[in-house]
Design a protein around this motif. Structure first.
Motif, PDB file in Angstrom:
ATOM      1  N   GLU A 279       0.813  -1.209   0.000  1.00  0.00           N
ATOM      2  CA  GLU A 279       0.000   0.000   0.000  1.00  0.00           C
ATOM      3  C   GLU A 279       0.846   1.258   0.000  1.00  0.00           C
ATOM      4  OE1 GLU A 279      -3.539  -0.128   2.568  1.00  0.00           O
ATOM      5  OE2 GLU A 279      -2.678  -1.934   3.452  1.00  0.00           O
ATOM      6  N   THR A 282      -2.963   4.293   0.595  1.00  0.00           N
ATOM      7  CA  THR A 282      -3.843   3.827   1.670  1.00  0.00           C
ATOM      8  C   THR A 282      -3.071   3.553   2.962  1.00  0.00           C
ATOM      9  OG1 THR A 282      -3.651   1.678   0.610  1.00  0.00           O
ATOM     10  CG2 THR A 282      -5.694   2.886   0.259  1.00  0.00           C
ATOM     11  N   SER A 352      -1.787  -4.268  -5.006  1.00  0.00           N
ATOM     12  CA  SER A 352      -1.046  -3.034  -4.731  1.00  0.00           C
ATOM     13  C   SER A 352      -1.906  -1.821  -5.046  1.00  0.00           C
ATOM     14  CB  SER A 352       0.239  -2.977  -5.548  1.00  0.00           C
ATOM     15  OG  SER A 352      -0.051  -2.691  -6.894  1.00  0.00           O
ATOM     16  N   GLN A 396      -8.918   7.427   0.178  1.00  0.00           N
ATOM     17  CA  GLN A 396      -8.263   6.212   0.682  1.00  0.00           C
ATOM     18  C   GLN A 396      -9.278   5.078   0.817  1.00  0.00           C
ATOM     19  OE1 GLN A 396      -6.529   7.923   4.294  1.00  0.00           O
ATOM     20  NE2 GLN A 396      -4.506   7.984   3.335  1.00  0.00           N
ATOM     21  N   MET A 400      -9.336   1.450  -1.209  1.00  0.00           N
ATOM     22  CA  MET A 400      -9.420   0.155  -0.519  1.00  0.00           C
ATOM     23  C   MET A 400     -10.576  -0.677  -1.058  1.00  0.00           C
ATOM     24  SD  MET A 400     -10.296  -0.747   3.433  1.00  0.00           S
ATOM     25  CE  MET A 400     -11.939  -0.060   3.317  1.00  0.00           C
TER      26      MET A 400
ATOM     27  N   SER B 288      -1.948   3.132   8.871  1.00  0.00           N
ATOM     28  CA  SER B 288      -3.063   3.792   8.191  1.00  0.00           C
ATOM     29  C   SER B 288      -3.565   4.990   8.995  1.00  0.00           C
ATOM     30  CB  SER B 288      -4.208   2.809   7.918  1.00  0.00           C
ATOM     31  OG  SER B 288      -4.710   2.263   9.107  1.00  0.00           O
TER      32      SER B 288
END
Lengths: 415, 415
Positions: A279, A282, A352, A396, A400, B288
């Protein structure tokens, strides 16, 4: 059938607690077929609560009270309701035994205040509390019904679902039992879904369709009135078929407590496949969301947060030339991140995500620009560009959800 | 001075949206010195909203309305209030110009519905909307004041804080202006904090102390009544000194919009230091959470999620012997995770978290058992064991907060 909700508690009026009980009860009662016209919050005060009860009794059939059933002097909802209804209070023996048992196990002394939590309205139905000590009540007069529930959501919800729902269903007109089904959709906005289903929604009588939007998903609650479960299911199946014909591409699962991440993890389990994640924008959101699910270790092994370009090179071995030529927010970078993560971890799939979370543009690429790549067991890589909108948190979250969904679709297509 | 809040919106009565506006406004108004006796939710319906306004006008001095200022036909709060007050509505020119500008940029056509959002009560004060299109209103009669705010929290909050607060302060009795200060604490529970501060709290008159608990932290709002800011600050400084003498060890920062993660990132920035993270039980939650802050890339480079033991070996180079002898939830494993993360990333500090998130025990270690390690620029490693309680989500959150705090303390001590 009109209903209203009265939440009792000074902590709500001080802004110390969010009134999620009203939200839960409103959604549930709406689903059962009640119409909610008002929600009220009032403090732990006899006179003002009594005023609220008078007003509610005039304008609603069903009055649902939550809160103020605790052991302290502040807790006076039960006494105030009894006084309002001119009803007696008496100890519920089963409730008292549970309280005595609790205090015996804890090795603490039982006081009169604690006994108070087993008091119940004479002439009403006592509701047991599966997760706490205070009993609830359901009391009917010729014109109204009163439902008394505890304040803590962890006690209120189980009591409502297990004890109150059957009683509330009985109050609805005969042949009018309500059965609900929740369908969940990803990749389509609420307004678009409602537009596509406009004919079904405008023509709805039985079953009805109620849409609920949440960040990056929409739920539809289908509710049928029928004599029994079988008849209801026939009605719901038929409506579901028509809905699926129009928006089936966006449907991902059933149920109130479901989620896209749960469905994705289930698809991994069904395929006996493992996942690793790399990531950037994110920053661990995908992995921490997976990590919230108990038992996810069966399919999720771990991965990388490569927030800086240096980490993309050092940890993941993304080529310097790739970053120099295409930048970090590019198909090429996403691809290398996914392929190398799969190689480094040995997982079956590697996902990714790289993009511009904002608030400023990066590499001349606009805020929200995102590339997502999925490296697969056969060695191939699937890549997809997105342009998400709104604020940093929403971008974000969108990344996801789209990443998880691309994996879920891939796993379903393989079956 | 009595106040009540009326939230308008059928979506609230359907349970589609949680009424966080009422919570925010209650806390803010309480802080200003208003007493909140009621919160009401009513649908987008003229007659029922009018009834609510009548009742509220009888029993409260200040009536705060939120919601129903949008462009659609459903949105009728402004019109209903105007009718109730027998006041005219007129276009606010500055508001209209903002709307026209917005539609010009978007390349969309302006309709009469959109113009409606610039309507304001004649005789009232128009409140500008820093983050949206609908203007707000503040209208006073000899007996009452009415504050009209938009429904979306992202618009309501800035309008309330920037536009409404000064007007509401002016309404309070002379010499009685209220000034607030928020202090934030980590590592002490609300009940313990309240117990330690019992004498201060029970004896409070001016300033007052109000505690608010959130997961893994407690805030205190100190509120002083004074003629001006200077006099208020003297009162608040003196109280703060007494509080700090008792619980200063747990204090981490000031302000409503602050957080432990923000303070930790600020400490990194102040130290010109970079951070990498290796997470097992938190599965990316620390990273995160850091990633939610704009500009965090200045100090946060990235890291690892090593959820499985294999990943701890493969990605982080934790020794097989360490895992075999001590297990993954151990001082030794946490130490290797932190040291190796620092080496692999080149960051100044590396934080590692390994533990049992639950629901089942692991390696014979109880749910909640957690080790956190911090590898430092001088090559040393600090380790700490914890035993967190409650559910999986809370255990992960507790681990994150304690990990960030250990880094924050280290950075502060170094200065």
């Amino acid at each position: 059938m009109r209903a209203e909700i009265i939440a009792v508690g000074t902590e709500l009026l001080m802004g110390q607690v969010v009134n999620t009980n009203a939200t839960f009860l409103s959604e549930q009662l709406t689903g059962l077929g009640y119409q909610i016209y008002f929600q009220t919050v009032v403090g732990d005060n006899r006179e003002r609560l009594n005023d609220c009860l008078s007003l509610a009794t005039e304008r609603s059939d069903l009055i649902v009270l939550t809160g103020g059933l605790g052991p302290t002097e502040d807790d006076l909802t039960r006494e105030t309701l009894a006084h309002f209804l001119d009803a007696e209070l008496a100890i519920d023996q089963a409730g008292l035994e549970k309280i005595i048992q609790h205090f015996t196990i804890q090795g603490r002394e039982l006081t009169d205040n604690n006994r108070k939590q087993a008091l119940s309205l004479v002439g009403g139905q006592t509701l047991t509390n599966p997760t706490g000590l205070a009993v609830g009540d359901f009391y009917q007069t010729p014109s109204n019904a009163y439902l008394l529930l505890p304040g803590p959501p962890s006690e209120m919800k189980p009591m409502f679902l297990q004890e109150a729902v059957p009683l509330l269903q009985d109050r609805l007109p005969q042949n009018n039992q309500l059965f609900s089904r929740v369908m969940r959709f990803f990749g389509i906005g609420e307004s678009q879904l409602v537009t596509v289903l406009a004919d079904e929604i405008s023509g709805q009588t039985n079953p009805t369709i109620a849409p609920y939007a949440a960040p990056n998903e929409v739920r539809l609650r289908l509710t049928a009135q029928a004599r029994n479960n079988l008849a209801a299911n026939q009605l719901l199946d038929s409506l579901e078929k028509r809905i699926m014909a129009l928006v089936g591409d966006y449907f991902y699962g059933y149920g109130e407590e479901n989620s896209l991440v749960k469905e994705t993890v289930q698809a991994l389990k069904d395929s006996h496949a493992t996942l690793a994640v790399a990531e950037s924008l994110t920053a661990g959101l995908v992995q921490s969301t997976l990590g919230q699910l108990p038992g996810v270790s069966e399919v999720f092994v771990g991965g990388f947060v490569t927030y800086s370009n240096e980490m993309k090179q050092q940890l993941l071995g993304v080529e310097e030339a790739t970053l120099a030529k295409h930048g970090a927010v590019s198909r090429e970078c996403a691809k290398e991140m996914a392929v190398n993560t799969r190689r480094l971890t040995g997982a079956d799939y590697a996902l990714s995500l790289t993009g511009v979370a904002g608030p400023s543009e990066v590499e001349g690429k606009a805020v929200g620009t995102t590339w997502i790549a999925l490296a697969k067991p056969d060695g191939t890589v699937q890549t997809q560009a997105y342009r998400f909108t709104r604020d940093r948190t929403y971008i974000q979250h969108s990344a996801m959800m789209n990443g998880l969904n691309s994996l879920r679709i891939e796993l379903l297509n393989k079956k």
